[in-house]
Design a protein around this motif. Structure first.
Motif, PDB file in Angstrom:
ATOM      1  N   SER A 142       7.536   9.790   5.921  1.00 33.40           N
ATOM      2  CA  SER A 142       6.214   9.756   6.722  1.00 33.40           C
ATOM      3  C   SER A 142       5.430   8.439   6.294  1.00 33.40           C
ATOM      4  N   VAL A 143       4.990   7.777   6.890  1.00 32.57           N
ATOM      5  CA  VAL A 143       4.189   6.382   6.321  1.00 32.57           C
ATOM      6  C   VAL A 143       2.845   6.949   5.920  1.00 32.57           C
ATOM      7  N   GLN A 144       2.287   7.918   6.674  1.00 33.03           N
ATOM      8  CA  GLN A 144       0.945   8.278   6.168  1.00 33.03           C
ATOM      9  C   GLN A 144       0.910   8.918   4.716  1.00 33.03           C
ATOM     10  N   THR A 145       1.835   9.885   4.316  1.00 30.99           N
ATOM     11  CA  THR A 145       1.905  10.741   3.159  1.00 30.99           C
ATOM     12  C   THR A 145       2.902  10.018   2.089  1.00 30.99           C
ATOM     13  N   GLY A 146       4.002   8.972   2.704  1.00 33.64           N
ATOM     14  CA  GLY A 146       4.813   8.605   1.865  1.00 33.64           C
ATOM     15  C   GLY A 146       6.161   9.645   1.194  1.00 33.64           C
TER      16      GLY A 146
ATOM     17  N   PHE B 176       0.780  -1.273  -0.004  1.00 36.73           N
ATOM     18  CA  PHE B 176      -0.089  -0.019  -0.041  1.00 36.73           C
ATOM     19  C   PHE B 176       0.905   1.114   0.059  1.00 36.73           C
ATOM     20  N   ARG B 177       2.274   1.171   0.164  1.00 37.89           N
ATOM     21  CA  ARG B 177       3.111   2.472   0.155  1.00 37.89           C
ATOM     22  C   ARG B 177       4.350   1.902  -0.487  1.00 37.89           C
ATOM     23  N   THR B 178       4.988   2.753  -1.191  1.00 42.99           N
ATOM     24  CA  THR B 178       6.353   2.613  -1.626  1.00 42.99           C
ATOM     25  C   THR B 178       7.134   3.833  -1.482  1.00 42.99           C
ATOM     26  N   PHE B 179       8.357   3.816  -0.740  1.00 43.09           N
ATOM     27  CA  PHE B 179       9.156   4.851  -0.480  1.00 43.09           C
ATOM     28  C   PHE B 179      10.551   5.062  -1.132  1.00 43.09           C
TER      29      PHE B 179
ATOM     30  N   GLY C  19       5.660   4.261  16.883  1.00 50.71           N
ATOM     31  CA  GLY C  19       4.153   4.704  16.924  1.00 50.71           C
ATOM     32  C   GLY C  19       3.879   4.248  15.352  1.00 50.71           C
ATOM     33  N   GLY C  20       4.733   3.949  14.444  1.00 53.14           N
ATOM     34  CA  GLY C  20       4.113   3.500  13.195  1.00 53.14           C
ATOM     35  C   GLY C  20       3.966   4.900  12.310  1.00 53.14           C
ATOM     36  N   ASP C  21       4.633   5.864  12.885  1.00 56.73           N
ATOM     37  CA  ASP C  21       4.563   7.352  12.018  1.00 56.73           C
ATOM     38  C   ASP C  21       5.525   7.353  11.070  1.00 56.73           C
ATOM     39  N   VAL C  22       6.685   7.079  11.263  1.00 51.25           N
ATOM     40  CA  VAL C  22       8.080   7.291  10.451  1.00 51.25           C
ATOM     41  C   VAL C  22       8.788   5.888  10.174  1.00 51.25           C
ATOM     42  N   VAL C  23       9.449   5.856   8.940  1.00 53.03           N
ATOM     43  CA  VAL C  23      10.296   4.638   8.606  1.00 53.03           C
ATOM     44  C   VAL C  23      11.611   5.159   8.322  1.00 53.03           C
ATOM     45  N   CYS C  24      12.669   4.718   8.602  1.00 52.03           N
ATOM     46  CA  CYS C  24      13.925   5.294   8.555  1.00 52.03           C
ATOM     47  C   CYS C  24      14.730   3.909   7.626  1.00 52.03           C
TER      48      CYS C  24
END
Length: 587
Positions: A192-196, A155-158, A174-179
């Protein structure tokens, strides 16, 4: 060949199998099931099922030839495993490998549940978000992907502004950011996980970033690099700040203790150091070179005791309670240490397979020739029993392939959430070590009198405890839900006291899972309260065995709390307005 049915099955090198009926040799079926040669075939006792295996692709198929349908179809990873992670419930393991695939394995059955193939290159890291069924993976194709394990979709690609090959990954609790970090760049990328969207690039390391980990308590990111430093980043501040911890060699891996008070760092010189995060100082150190030192490769000029390549730890993992740490590296050993004393508790040998490099402490001098080790010599120019080269240019097979032996190594380790088991990704595949060796039957303790009609009759007669136990034995969710919702609230405490402890873990898990989909909020909370109050001593005594169920219950309670707090915050002004209005006395 199956004698009673006169069936003969043959597998070929092009992945095709053919089923014949003897003695006429009549062709019944012919089907291509693989792109590689079939290494083995078998027929069951009744002659209805055919088992076919392809070793190069790790394929196993069970084919029912009469209905022309698959009974079982499984395939493992083709290339080496790079990383693994346990699910929050501890009932499945996710693996990432060089073949670009991400697989989810069920621990009880050992079968692959789902395979994700969207990555176009090797997958180097995988991590779970602490909230929800969301999995994150990093790959050498330059992308970080987020997967929904409920709908089994990406559902999301960074991605980074420039093409990079990501090798490390960390997810905020919290599942808000991924590094993600890369060996091609010295920066750490945050999305940002929400916006990508790419939020920031953390610069400070002077070498490639080899490992990333978030504090379980949240707020701080720990990174390790080849510049001999470990940095602690406050990524959620307006201006991210960093604190550097200096070491003596390149960082290979970092592990954070579950209480966020200590980190363990493995370096290229074979040292394992422990650092106190509150004081920012080194609290302990141990030399693991002697413990992890493995066998000798056939191409080594030195003995196994003097070879430096196997004396390093490349992966670490704390136990659930933080008292032990498991470490593995480029050898055949897994080392389990006590964190407090630094003593070696146990050393596991992951493989004794002599076809792998590094499993032997001493080499046979007879296998050494003037041209090198006999096992690595290329004899493709000589005719063999399966090659016919009497006609010039009629060579068979891939003549460009060379003979190589894979090296035994451990690329990733992880403890289960309950701390009763740990798994390791090695050259031999996925290995699971567990303290629990009992068999789990499903349905549970079933006999001839346990039927659906008898269970519903017990509910109608008011025998709720008997109906609940019969429902657990049948293990049918809709039937359990019907029994659960029929029980009066005034009977909850009495039933909780009379419930046998063998069904306690099942009931706690069922109530916790029902909470997310059931509108009966008070009923679920009363059941959880009654079970904890009446069986508190048993739960405390058997905490390791039942910790998974308690984690699920705790997660359900936190979800209820968050939902109620959100509803109250949204309606607080409306309630103030209603209460501040004029009141009238009723006659």
């Amino acid at each position: 060949y199956h004698v009673s049915s006169s069936l003969f099955v043959a597998g070929f090198s092009n992945g095709l199998f053919s089923l014949y009926e003897l003695p006429d040799f009549h062709l019944i079926q012919s089907l291509s099931i693989s792109q590689q040669e079939l290494s083995d075939v078998a027929i069951n006792q009744s002659g209805e099922w055919l088992a076919l295996g392809a070793a190069k692709l790790g394929q196993l198929l069970v084919w029912e030839w009469q209905s022309e349908s698959y009974i079982l179809k499984q395939q493992g990873h083709v290339d080496a495993l790079n990383d693994l992670v346990y699910s929050h419930e501890g009932n499945s393991i996710v693996t990432a490998a060089d073949d670009g695939k991400v697989k989810v394995w069920d621990i009880q059955s050992g079968f692959c549940i789902v395979t994700f193939t969207e990555h176009s290159s090797a997958v180097t890291a995988c991590k779970f978000a602490l909230k929800g069924n969301v999995l994150f993976t990093a790959s050498l194709d330059g992308s970080v992907r987020a997967w929904d394990l409920v709908r089994y979709r990406n559902f999301r690609t960074f991605s980074a502004p420039t093409r990079l090959s990501f090798s490390s990954l960390a997810v905020d609790p919290g599942g808000d950011v991924v590094c993600a970090g890369s060996l091609d760049s010295f920066n750490i990328y945050i999305w940002s996980v929400q916006t990508g969207q790419l939020l920031d690039q953390l610069a400070g390391h002077e070498g490639p970033v080899s490992s990333l980990a978030f504090m379980p308590s949240g707020g701080a990111l720990v990174s390790g690099s080849w510049d001999h430093t470990v940095r602690i980043w406050n990524v959620f501040d307006r201006t991210p700040t960093t604190e550097a911890l200096q070491l003596q060699s390149n960082i290979t891996d970092i592990a954070v203790r579950p209480d966020s008070k200590q980190i363990a760092v493995s370096t290229l010189d074979g040292q394992l150091t422990f650092w106190s995060l509150a004081e920012g100082t080194q609290s302990a150190s141990l030399d693991g070179r002697r413990d992890v030192s493995g066998g000798r490769k056939s191409s080594d000029r030195r003995t196994a005791a003097n070879a430096a390549g196997t004396k390093i730890f490349s992966c670490l993992s704390y136990s659930a309670d933080g008292t032990c740490i498991i470490a593995g590296g480029n050898s055949k050993y897994l080392c389990l240490y006590d964190v407090v004393t630094g003593g070696l508790l146990k050393k596991y040998t992951i493989s004794v397979n002599l076809s792998l490099q590094g499993t032997q402490a001493y080499l046979n001098s007879r296998a050494l020739t003037e041209a090198g080790p006999a096992g690595l010599l290329d004899d493709k120019s000589e005719p063999s029993f399966n090659e016919d080269r009497r006609v010039p240019g009629a060579g068979r097979g891939d003549l460009s392939s060379t003979r190589t032996q894979p090296e035994v190594r451990v690329t990733a380790v992880a403890f289960s959430p309950a701390g009763r088991a740990f798994c390791a990704a090695s050259t031999e595949g996925l290995l699971v070590y567990s303290l629990d060796n009992d068999l789990h039957f499903d349905p549970f303790e079933l006999d001839i009198n346990i039927t659906r009609s008898n269970t519903l009759k017990a509910v109608n007669d008011g025998l709720y405890l008997r109906a609940l136990i019969m429902g657990f034995r049948l293990n049918e969710n809709f039937l359990l839900k019907r029994i659960f919702e029929t029980i009066p609230l005034m009977e909850v405490t009495r039933l909780a006291k009379q419930l046998p402890t063998v069904y306690l873990a099942r009931l706690i898990r069922f109530v916790a899972q029902t909470t997310s989909v059931s509108p009966h909020l008070e009923r679920n909370l009363r059941w959880i309260e009654a079970l904890l109050n009446t069986h508190g001593h048993y739960l405390k005594t058997n905490m390791p065995a039942i910790s998974q169920e308690l984690r699920v219950a705790q997660k359900a309670i936190k979800t209820i709390q968050a939902d109620l707090a959100r509803i109250a915050d949204e309606n607080v002004h409306l309630l103030d307005y209603v209460l501040s209005g004029p009141t009238r006395k009723l006659d």
